[in-house]
Write an enzyme that holds these catalytic residues in place. Structure first.
Site, PDB file in Angstrom:
ATOM      1  CB  ALA A  87      -0.936  -0.003   1.208  1.00 38.68           C
ATOM      2  CG  ASN A  88       4.989   1.067  -1.027  1.00 34.78           C
ATOM      3  OD1 ASN A  88       4.704  -0.124  -0.979  1.00 34.78           O
ATOM      4  ND2 ASN A  88       5.788   1.566  -1.957  1.00 34.78           N
ATOM      5  N   GLY A  92      -2.761   0.508  -4.306  1.00 39.59           N
ATOM      6  CA  GLY A  92      -2.771   0.159  -2.886  1.00 39.59           C
ATOM      7  C   GLY A  92      -2.855   1.388  -2.013  1.00 39.59           C
ATOM      8  CE1 TYR A 240       1.033  -9.465 -12.925  1.00 35.87           C
ATOM      9  CE2 TYR A 240      -0.145  -9.501 -15.014  1.00 35.87           C
ATOM     10  CZ  TYR A 240      -0.002  -9.012 -13.731  1.00 35.87           C
ATOM     11  OH  TYR A 240      -0.889  -8.080 -13.249  1.00 35.87           O
TER      12      TYR A 240
END
Length: 356
Positions: A87-88, A92, A240
Site C-alpha cells: 500500500a505504499n 494500494g 505473470y
C-alpha cells in the site's frame, strides 16, 4: 558492331565484347526520389498531427471511458480495521486513502517501510485524524510473513478487511527466499500464507471481507503443475498470467471453504493502470507512456478494490470476480473446481501447512 544488353540506371551491363558499361542515376532521378521522400514525410507528419488533434478533441470522452466504474458506496468504516499489502504506492495507496476517509484504522503492509511511511504521512495530511500505521512485510520471504503475522496477532484484536494487493509483474527470472519463482511466489503463495495465518482473526471479526487483486491477464494463464516455478522454461509474461490465474482459483476455493463463516472473498481486475508495476518491461513501459490517455489513474484503478471492500450489496457475495465495480467474466480455466483444489493442495505442500 558491338551489342549491349539493356540495363537500368544504377546497374551494370555487359556488352558482347566483354566490356562493362556502368550507368548511374542522373541528378534528375535523385531529385525526384528526394521529392517523393519529402512528400511522404509531410503526409506522415500531417497524419500524426490529425490523430493528435482528434485525440485532443475527444480527450474528455476518452478519459471518461478509460476511468471505468466508480464505487458509489458511502459506507462508513468507523471502528473497522483494514490491512492492505503493497500500500505504499499505486492503487494500494489510493485504496488505503479511501478507507481512511471512511474512518477505518488502516494498516499498510509494505516491504519498503520508508516508502510506506511516506505514504502514511501523505494520507494523514489529506485525512484529518486518520488512523494509519505501517508494518514491514516481505511477501517474497515466508519468514517475514510469519513474523508479520505473529506480531499482528499479538497487537491487533480485530481484522475486518484484508486486501491482498501487492504484486510483481513480468520481472526477470528470479526466486523468492524460499526458492519459488518470484511472480507465483509473491502474487499467489505469499498471499496464500498470509491469509492462512490471519484467517482465524478474520473469522472472529466477522462479518469480514478478503479482497484479492487479480487481473484480466488470468484469461491467458494456465497452471503449469509440472513446472510451477518455470525452471524448465521461463516467459515473464506467461508467468505473470499464471500467478493472476492462481489468484482467481484461490478466491474460488477459499470462498467454498469459508461458506457459512460470514467471511467473504472476491477477486478483481483493477483495469489497466498507470503504475510502477510495469517497470520490469521496457516494451510495456513504452506502450503505457504512448497510450497514457487510455489508462486509469491509480485512484481510478482502486475503485473496484474499494467496492469489494465496502459495498453493502456484497455483504453476502463470495467467490466472484469483479471489474469496474460490476461482475466480470472469468476464463474457463479460472472456473475449474478441480484445478482450484489441486492448486490449493500444491500450495499447502509448498508452504508446509495444513489448511482444511
Amino acid at each position: 558492331m558491338e551489342t549491349t544488353i539493356p540495363s537500368f540506371p544504377g546497374t551494370t551491363a555487359v556488352d558482347v565484347s566483354g566490356r562493362l558499361n556502368t550507368f548511374t542515376p542522373t541528378e534528375t532521378d535523385g531529385s525526384k526520389a528526394h521529392s517523393v521522400m519529402m512528400l511522404m514525410l509531410v503526409v506522415f507528419a500531417a497524419g500524426l498531427g490529425l490523430v493528435a488533434l482528434i485525440l485532443r478533441l475527444l480527450s474528455p470522452q476518452i478519459r471518461k471511458y478509460a476511468a471505468g466504474g466508480m464505487c458509489r458506496s458511502t459506507a462508513r468504516l468507523d471502528g473497522k480495521v483494514a490491512l492492505i499489502t503493497g500500500a505504499n504506492s499505486g492503487i494500494g495507496k489510493e485504496t488505503a486513502l479511501d478507507l481512511a476517509f471512511r474512518g477505518a484504522h488502516v494498516i499498510l503492509a509494505c516491504r519498503d517501510v520508508e516508502k510506506g511511511e511516506e505514504a502514511a504521512t501523505e494520507i494523514r495530511t489529506r485525512v484529518g485524524g486518520a488512523k494509519v500505521e505501517v508494518r514491514e512485510l516481505d511477501l517474497a520471504d515466508t519468514c517475514s510473513i510469519r513474523a508479520f503475522a505473529q506480531r499482528f496477532l499479538r497487537e491487533v484484536n480485530h481484522l475486518h478487511i484484508l486486501i491482498n494487493n501487492a504484486g510483481v509483474m513480468m520481472c526477470p527470472y528470479m526466486k523468492t527466499a524460499d526458492g519459488f519463482e518470484m511472480q507465483i511466489g509473491v502474487n499467489h503463495l505469499g498471499h496464500f500464507l498470509l491469509t492462512y495465518l490471519l484467517i482465524g482473526l478474520l473469522k472472529r471479526s466477522a462479518p469480514s471481507r478478503i479482497v484479492v487483486v487479480s487481473s484480466l491477464a488470468h484469461n491467458f494463464g494456465w497452471i503449469r503443475f509440472h513446472d510451477l516455478h518455470s525452471q524448465g522454461s521461463y516467459n515473464s509474461g506467461l508467468a505473470y498470467c499464471q500467478s493472476k490465474l492462481a489468484n482467481v482459483l484461490f478466491t474460488r476455493e477459499l470462498a467454498r471453504r469459508l461458506n457459512g463463516s460470514n467471511v467473504t472473498v472476491n477477486s478483481l481486475h483493477p483495469g489497466t493502470v498507470r503504475s510502477e508495476l510495469v517497470r520490469h518491461s521496457t516494451a510495456m513501459s513504452l506502450l503505457f507512456a504512448v497510450f497514457s490517455m487510455f489508462l486509469k489513474t491509480p485512484k481510478e484503478g482502486a475503485q473496484t478494490s474499494v467496492y469489494c471492500a465496502v459495498a453493502e450489496e456484497l455483504q453476502s457475495i463470495s467467490g466472484k470476480h469483479f471489474s469496474d465495480c460490476v461482475p466480470a467474466f472469468v476464463a474457463p480455466q479460472g472456473r475449474s473446481e478441480e484445478t482450484a483444489r489441486n492448486l490449493w493442495d500444491v500450495s499447502c505442500e509448498l508452504l508446509g501447512i495444513e489448511w482444511d
